[in-house]
Design an enzyme around this catalytic site. Structure first.
Site, mmCIF file in Angstrom:
data_model
loop_
_atom_site.group_PDB
_atom_site.id
_atom_site.type_symbol
_atom_site.label_atom_id
_atom_site.label_comp_id
_atom_site.label_asym_id
_atom_site.label_seq_id
_atom_site.Cartn_x
_atom_site.Cartn_y
_atom_site.Cartn_z
ATOM 1 N N GLY A 90 0.778 -1.235 0.000
ATOM 2 C CA GLY A 90 0.000 0.000 0.000
ATOM 3 C C GLY A 90 0.806 1.280 0.000
ATOM 4 O O GLY A 90 0.373 2.285 0.569
ATOM 5 N N ASN A 112 1.358 3.270 -2.563
ATOM 6 C CA ASN A 112 0.606 4.295 -3.310
ATOM 7 C C ASN A 112 -0.542 4.828 -2.455
ATOM 8 O O ASN A 112 -0.799 6.032 -2.429
ATOM 9 C CB ASN A 112 0.078 3.731 -4.629
ATOM 10 C CG ASN A 112 1.126 3.742 -5.714
ATOM 11 O OD1 ASN A 112 1.459 4.812 -6.242
ATOM 12 N ND2 ASN A 112 1.678 2.586 -6.040
ATOM 13 N N ARG A 124 -16.910 -14.382 -7.424
ATOM 14 C CA ARG A 124 -16.190 -13.099 -7.434
ATOM 15 C C ARG A 124 -17.151 -11.920 -7.346
ATOM 16 O O ARG A 124 -16.861 -10.900 -6.734
ATOM 17 C CB ARG A 124 -15.319 -13.000 -8.697
ATOM 18 C CG ARG A 124 -14.141 -13.965 -8.647
ATOM 19 C CD ARG A 124 -13.554 -14.177 -10.022
ATOM 20 N NE ARG A 124 -13.008 -12.953 -10.560
ATOM 21 C CZ ARG A 124 -12.978 -12.652 -11.849
ATOM 22 N NH1 ARG A 124 -13.492 -13.477 -12.734
ATOM 23 N NH2 ARG A 124 -12.449 -11.523 -12.266
ATOM 24 N N MET A 145 -4.810 -6.563 -6.542
ATOM 25 C CA MET A 145 -4.346 -7.618 -7.434
ATOM 26 C C MET A 145 -5.436 -8.646 -7.749
ATOM 27 O O MET A 145 -5.201 -9.849 -7.708
ATOM 28 C CB MET A 145 -3.126 -8.325 -6.816
ATOM 29 C CG MET A 145 -1.966 -7.384 -6.552
ATOM 30 S SD MET A 145 -1.378 -6.571 -8.062
ATOM 31 C CE MET A 145 -0.536 -7.949 -8.827
ATOM 32 N N HIS A 157 -0.817 1.760 -12.916
ATOM 33 C CA HIS A 157 -0.135 0.603 -13.493
ATOM 34 C C HIS A 157 1.322 0.978 -13.764
ATOM 35 O O HIS A 157 1.596 2.062 -14.300
ATOM 36 C CB HIS A 157 -0.840 0.195 -14.798
ATOM 37 C CG HIS A 157 -0.225 -1.016 -15.409
ATOM 38 N ND1 HIS A 157 -0.451 -2.284 -14.913
ATOM 39 C CD2 HIS A 157 0.643 -1.161 -16.438
ATOM 40 C CE1 HIS A 157 0.249 -3.151 -15.625
ATOM 41 N NE2 HIS A 157 0.909 -2.494 -16.554
ATOM 42 N N GLY A 183 -11.677 -4.057 -19.912
ATOM 43 C CA GLY A 183 -10.415 -4.691 -20.309
ATOM 44 C C GLY A 183 -9.322 -4.360 -19.297
ATOM 45 O O GLY A 183 -9.187 -3.209 -18.882
ATOM 46 N N VAL A 184 -8.527 -5.350 -18.919
ATOM 47 C CA VAL A 184 -7.490 -5.125 -17.898
ATOM 48 C C VAL A 184 -6.443 -4.125 -18.403
ATOM 49 O O VAL A 184 -5.871 -4.316 -19.479
ATOM 50 C CB VAL A 184 -6.805 -6.464 -17.535
ATOM 51 C CG1 VAL A 184 -5.648 -6.234 -16.569
ATOM 52 C CG2 VAL A 184 -7.826 -7.403 -16.925
ATOM 53 N N ASP A 185 -6.223 -3.055 -17.653
ATOM 54 C CA ASP A 185 -5.222 -2.022 -17.965
ATOM 55 C C ASP A 185 -5.487 -1.347 -19.319
ATOM 56 O O ASP A 185 -4.547 -0.940 -20.012
ATOM 57 C CB ASP A 185 -3.795 -2.608 -17.931
ATOM 58 C CG ASP A 185 -3.445 -3.189 -16.574
ATOM 59 O OD1 ASP A 185 -3.934 -2.673 -15.556
ATOM 60 O OD2 ASP A 185 -2.676 -4.162 -16.527
ATOM 61 N N GLU A 213 5.260 6.863 -9.362
ATOM 62 C CA GLU A 213 3.855 6.455 -9.159
ATOM 63 C C GLU A 213 3.222 7.294 -8.066
ATOM 64 O O GLU A 213 2.091 7.766 -8.199
ATOM 65 C CB GLU A 213 3.773 4.971 -8.766
ATOM 66 C CG GLU A 213 4.105 4.014 -9.879
ATOM 67 C CD GLU A 213 3.917 2.557 -9.460
ATOM 68 O OE1 GLU A 213 2.937 2.247 -8.757
ATOM 69 O OE2 GLU A 213 4.749 1.716 -9.840
#
Ligand code: GRF
Length: 195
Positions: free
Chosen positions: A14, A16, A68, A93, A112, A146-148, A177
């Site tokens: 953590g 960020n 999920r 994640m 990212h 969509g991922v990233d 970052e």
């Protein structure tokens, strides 16, 4: 000034999140970090948040087994209960289902560690080094299905130096970052508030 209420979703150390919490302590910062949620009860960032006086909640996946969406519904219930306006993913994640992505469309950001669209997914620094890139960096983007893949809100660049390892490169990118996420989230929240 009314501050935008932000929740940060984490899975690990953590750093960020901590940068966002520190920035929010400035009275002129347009956002406040109201809540930190981790999908991993053992995430180090939970204690960091608590030490800074921020509510930190673990919502582990285990009790939801493989469902999920049910896990995300539990997270979303806490976000709504706290009046959260913007969600910042910071080292979260777990790939999101359409449920949470749609629930927070246009209001969920992610950081990212690559210059997207290059190197989405994992092992970004290793792949950039392997490919002989001369620069790396990080991206803050809106979260979409969509991922990233969502629209880029900001990027910071870092030169790759001779002798760089994944470790040295990720350390330098991480510094950027922390700066980038604070700056982009602040601009995003000012826009949202129309100031
Ligand atoms: C960061 O490199 C972030 O870009 C990536 O995961 C890492 C999380 O680090 N998504 P931290 O937990 O914020 O220290």
């Amino acid at each position: 000034m009314t501050k935008t209420k932000v929740a940060v979703l984490i899975s690990g150390r953590g750093s960020n999140m901590e940068a966002l919490v520190r920035a929010a302590q400035d009275p002129a910062c347009p956002f406040e970090i109201v809540l930190v949620v981790s999908n991993k009860p053992e995430a180090g960032g939970l204690a960091t948040a608590q030490a800074a006086g921020v509510e930190a909640v673990a919502i582990g996946q285990r009790e939801f087994a493989k469902d999920r969406e049910a896990h995300e519904r539990a997270i979303n219930a806490v976000l709504r209960a706290r009046g959260i306006q913007v969600v910042a993913l910071a080292g979260y994640m777990r790939i999101l289902t359409p449920f949470l992505v749609n629930a927070w469309e246009g209001r969920m950001l992610n950081i990212h560690p690559s210059l997207l669209p290059k190197y989405p997914g994992l092992d970004t620094h290793g792949r950039a080094l392997q490919a002989g890139e001369v620069e790396a960096g990080c991206t803050v983007h809106l979260v979409t299905a969509g991922v990233d893949e969502g629209p880029v809100l900001g990027q910071a660049r870092v030169s790759i130096l001779p002798g760089d390892t994944e470790h040295s490169l990720s350390d330098r990118v991480l510094e950027q970052e922390h700066r980038l996420y604070v700056a982009v989230l602040a601009a995003f929240c000012r826009d949202l508030a129309g100031v």
